[in-house]
Design an enzyme around this catalytic site. Structure first.
Site, PDB file in Angstrom:
ATOM      1  N   TYR A 143       0.811  -1.221   0.000  1.00 18.59           N
ATOM      2  CA  TYR A 143       0.000   0.000   0.000  1.00 18.59           C
ATOM      3  C   TYR A 143       0.846   1.273   0.000  1.00 18.59           C
ATOM      4  O   TYR A 143       1.951   1.275   0.539  1.00 18.59           O
ATOM      5  CB  TYR A 143      -0.909   0.020   1.227  1.00 18.59           C
ATOM      6  CG  TYR A 143      -2.006  -1.005   1.216  1.00 18.59           C
ATOM      7  CD1 TYR A 143      -2.316  -1.757   0.088  1.00 18.59           C
ATOM      8  CD2 TYR A 143      -2.752  -1.241   2.370  1.00 18.59           C
ATOM      9  CE1 TYR A 143      -3.338  -2.692   0.105  1.00 18.59           C
ATOM     10  CE2 TYR A 143      -3.777  -2.184   2.394  1.00 18.59           C
ATOM     11  CZ  TYR A 143      -4.059  -2.906   1.253  1.00 18.59           C
ATOM     12  OH  TYR A 143      -5.062  -3.846   1.286  1.00 18.59           O
ATOM     13  N   PHE A 186     -15.498  -0.258  -3.915  1.00 18.81           N
ATOM     14  CA  PHE A 186     -14.764   0.910  -4.430  1.00 18.81           C
ATOM     15  C   PHE A 186     -15.634   2.163  -4.485  1.00 18.81           C
ATOM     16  O   PHE A 186     -15.467   3.010  -5.370  1.00 18.81           O
ATOM     17  CB  PHE A 186     -14.181   0.633  -5.814  1.00 18.81           C
ATOM     18  CG  PHE A 186     -13.012  -0.322  -5.828  1.00 18.81           C
ATOM     19  CD1 PHE A 186     -12.381  -0.715  -4.659  1.00 18.81           C
ATOM     20  CD2 PHE A 186     -12.543  -0.834  -7.017  1.00 18.81           C
ATOM     21  CE1 PHE A 186     -11.314  -1.596  -4.661  1.00 18.81           C
ATOM     22  CE2 PHE A 186     -11.471  -1.716  -7.048  1.00 18.81           C
ATOM     23  CZ  PHE A 186     -10.857  -2.096  -5.862  1.00 18.81           C
ATOM     24  N   GLY A 187     -16.580   2.279  -3.557  1.00 17.35           N
ATOM     25  CA  GLY A 187     -17.440   3.463  -3.509  1.00 17.35           C
ATOM     26  C   GLY A 187     -18.690   3.364  -4.353  1.00 17.35           C
ATOM     27  O   GLY A 187     -19.577   4.228  -4.270  1.00 17.35           O
TER      28      GLY A 187
END
Length: 346
Positions: free
Chosen positions: A53, A238-239
Site C-alpha cells: 500500500y 470501491f465506492g
C-alpha cells in the site's frame, strides 16, 4: 462499537476495521492521522495495511501507508491499544515486481516482515496475512477457475506455514491469516496445520459486499465449520455502493474517477443491482452506504468489516453503520435483488 474476537484467540477486535490503502496516495499523512484519531475515539481498535500500500501499487509510493501508521504510533503511543494487521504480497507479478520477485520462502518472509516492522515502527504485527495465493487461481474479479496445466507453482503450503511459524517463534507476528484465498487453498492450509502441528490460519480477507456475495458459496461453509473469520474488504465496492456514481455526485478525486481501470464493480449488471439497492435504502430512510455496510456487519461468518474512506464525512458514516440493524423485511428485499442479479461483480 461492537466487538468480536479473532477466531481461536482471546484477541478482541472491533467489528469495524480501519482500512488504510489510500493513505500516501489519495490521502496525506495528516489525513491518515486524523482518520486514525477519529476511528480510535469511536472504539475502532483494528487497523489493516499491507506492504504494497497505497494502491495503485508503484515503486514511488510503496510502503507509504505503513509509514503513516508508524508515525501515528510514535506520535500517540497507541501501539499497544491497536490490533494491527498487515500483508505480504503473494505470487510475483508485473504489478509487484518492484517489491519482490521471489516467492514466499523463509528468506522472503523474513525480509518482507522486517521491512514492514521498520515502516510501522513496531516490534510485532498481530495478524500477518498472505495477500493472495502464489498458485494461479481466480482472484481479483475473475469469476471462474480455469486450470492452467503450465502453472509452474509447486505445492508449498507446508513451507509457507513453516516460514510463518519461524516468525511467530521470533516474536515478530502473533497470528496468521489468508487473503483472496479460495476454498481449496484454505482447506490445504488447514490440512497442513493439523497434520504437522503448524500455526493455523485464523482469518481470511476476501471481497464481500451486496454485489459480490461469492463468499457465501463454498467459503462460507469453510469459514463457519473451520472457524476462520472473514475480514470483508471492499464492502462498499470501491465506492460504487455509496450511490455517488449513479447519482452523478462523485468528486474529481473519487477512486474510480482517478483510477478507471479499477472497474471490478462497474459492470452493467452491477450498476443495475446498485440502482435497486439504492431504492431499497431510500425507501427505508437509509443511505445506501449504511445499508451496504450493515448488511455485511450482520453476517454470521464475519469477524470484522474493513471500511476505508478518503473523506472524514465518509469515515463517520461508515463507522456509524455499526449501529444500523437491517430488519427481516429489508433483508428479504435485498435477497430478492440478489436472486435476480446474483453476484454481478465476482
Amino acid at each position: 462499537m461492537k466487538y468480536t474476537t479473532l477466531p481461536n484467540t482471546n484477541t478482541k477486535v472491533s467489528k469495524i476495521c480501519l482500512g488504510t490503502m489510500t493513505w500516501g496516495n489519495q490521502n496525506t499523512e495528516a489525513e491518515g492521522h486524523a482518520q486514525m484519531d477519529y476511528a480510535f475515539d469511536q472504539g475502532v481498535n483494528f487497523f489493516d495495511t499491507a506492504e504494497m500500500y497505497p494502491v495503485p501499487a508503484s515503486p514511488e509510493t510503496q510502503g507509504r501507508t505503513s509509514k503513516i501508521i508508524g508515525s501515528w504510533f510514535k506520535k500517540t503511543g497507541n501501539r499497544e491499544k491497536i490490533i494491527l494487521a498487515s500483508k505480504i504480497v503473494g505470487r510475483p507479478s508485473d504489478y509487484t515486481a518492484h517489491i519482490r520477485t521471489t516467492g514466499l520462502s523463509l528468506n522472503a518472509i523474513t525480509l518482507a516482515l522486517d521491512a514492514e516492522l521498520k515502516r510501522l515502527q513496531t516490534d510485532y504485527i498481530d495478524l500477518y496475512q498472505i495477500h493472495w495465493p502464489e498458485r494461479l487461481t481466480n482472484t481479483f474479479g475473475v469469476r471462474d477457475y480455469k486450470h492452467d496445466p503450465d502453472d509452474s507453482w509447486k505445492d508449498n503450503f507446508n513451507e509457507v506455514l513453516q516460514g510463518l511459524e519461524a516468525m511467530i517463534k521470533a516474536g515478530k507476528i502473533r497470528h496468521i491469516g489468508m487473503s483472496n484465498e479460495k476454498a481449496w487453498g484454505a482447506m490445504r492450509y488447514m490440512e497442513e496445520s493439523k497434520a504437522h502441528d503448524l500455526p493455523r490460519m485464523i482469518t481470511i480477507q476476501n471481497a464481500y459486499s451486496l454485489i459480490n456475495r461469492v463468499f457465501e458459496g463454498d467459503m462460507a461453509e469453510v469459514s463457519l465449520r473451520e472457524n476462520i473469520g472473514l475480514l470483508a474488504y471492499s464492502p462498499m465496492a470501491f465506492g460504487v455502493l455509496s450511490g455517488k456514481y449513479i447519482k452523478g455526485t462523485a468528486e474529481a478525486d473519487a477512486r474510480l474517477t482517478l483510477f478507471p481501470r479499477f472497474a471490478r464493480y462497474s459492470s452493467k449488471q452491477s450498476t443495475e443491482a446498485t440502482r435497486r439497492y439504492l431504492k431499497i435504502a431510500e425507501d427505508n430512510n437509509l443511505t445506501l452506504a449504511q445499508m451496504s455496510l450493515a448488511f455485511v456487519n450482520q453476517q454470521p461468518f464475519l469477524t470484522s468489516n474493513i471500511i476505508g474512506a478518503t473523506k472524514m464525512e465518509q469515515l463517520k458514516e461508515n463507522i456509524g453503520s455499526i449501529n444500523v440493524i437491517l430488519n427481516e423485511e429489508i433483508l428479504d428485499q435485498i435477497n430478492a435483488v440478489h436472486a435476480e442479479i446474483p453476484n454481478p461483480a465476482p
